[in-house]
Design an enzyme around this catalytic site. Sequence first.
Site, short mmCIF file in Angstrom:
data_model
loop_
_atom_site.label_atom_id
_atom_site.label_comp_id
_atom_site.label_asym_id
_atom_site.label_seq_id
_atom_site.Cartn_x
_atom_site.Cartn_y
_atom_site.Cartn_z
N PHE A 50 0.73 -1.21 0.18
CA PHE A 50 0.10 0.01 0.09
C PHE A 50 0.87 1.36 -0.08
CE2 PHE A 50 -2.76 3.08 1.84
CZ PHE A 50 -4.16 2.92 1.40
N THR A 101 1.33 3.95 1.62
CA THR A 101 2.10 4.42 2.86
C THR A 101 3.04 3.75 3.37
OG1 THR A 101 0.17 3.75 4.30
CG2 THR A 101 -0.26 6.03 3.24
N LYS A 102 3.06 2.40 2.90
CA LYS A 102 3.99 1.40 3.72
C LYS A 102 5.48 1.80 3.49
CE LYS A 102 1.11 -1.43 5.56
NZ LYS A 102 -0.44 -0.77 5.21
N ASN A 103 6.31 1.27 4.40
CA ASN A 103 7.59 1.45 3.78
C ASN A 103 8.45 1.31 2.46
OD1 ASN A 103 7.43 1.76 6.73
ND2 ASN A 103 9.36 1.22 7.30
#
Length: 370
Positions: free
Chosen positions: A183, A185-187
């Site tokens: 997704f 917004t993940k790292n």
Amino acid sequence: MNIPLMDLKAQYRSIREEVLKAVEGVLEGGRYILGPEVKALEEEVAALCGAAHGVGVANGTDALVLTLDALGIGPGDEVITTPFTFFATAESISRVGATPVFVDIDPGTFNLDVSKIKEGITPRTKAILPVHIFGQPADMDEVTAIAREHGLWVIEDACQAIGAEYRGRKVGSLGHAACFSFFPTKNLGGYGDGGMVVTDDESLARKLRSLRVHGRTPESKYVNTRIGYNSRLDELQAAVLRVKLRRLEKWNEARRRKARLYSELLRDVPVEPPVEAADRTHIYHLYVIQTEERDALLAHLKRHGIASGVYYPIPLHLQEVYRSLGYGEGSLPRAETAAKRTLALPLYPEMPEEAVRRVAEVVRRFFEGG
């Protein structure tokens, strides 16, 4: 100074030319589904984790659902997991017809309290599904020891923790399988949805590859041996993720530096900073503090142009959809307390140090009455 919780545009600007070149390469190549970029990403993520196989799927939730399905977990079965996580963890268990069994969390790390796991085991238990919450690995040696004793599968929900380490080993190599989310917004985030399962189990990997394409055989797309899904990682997303993967370690270390600065600046402020266990590497998907005055602090930050986030305001055992499971207020007190006290402060790799200092100063002024 307006400070976002995370800034995806800043990251894009830093890699724009390389991303556009990668996307153009896919468009010019004409392979858009399960092509060479997906295959290469699967190999690279598996190698990062120290696993033998990677299987790209449409999103992190599907990674969990397909893994549970491939392991034969379904109606009548139970899976032990945490109530303090994103809804998808429990939803995936329910989606295959099994029942989530919630046990309480460690109040410091927010991860599954391993001392509580055995209390939740019944003859119907088939798996333990720990979540490496906010980027810090769960106590996996203890989890796997309990699983071996009781003959259970271990599925890592590593959706927030790609690149994190537990006792010198990367998450993704600590259970029978591990699930990741890409997704945005993940790292390691794409420009849309995406997910992956990694495993050392060749048979499980074959089942997952079949399930993601309607249960078909590798020999023919018109021969189906099981009821499957339409859950494939897009070639465009894979190309973007490969560009980002080369920078993941650097970005994770940047998060860690900013987290250390936050903790230093907030040392004498009456909030509880994140607890990082000595034997693991937290990659700070989120920097989460605790305070009894959470809601007032959130409003104070907003007035000063600083975004923050509550993860998660309702523990899963108290969600309306799980009312029939019989949990009530007070049944899992640590998760319920965390839901009332936790607040994520802005954190992203490109965040300027002056912004970290600004956030910390605004937090300090709140407790000083300013």
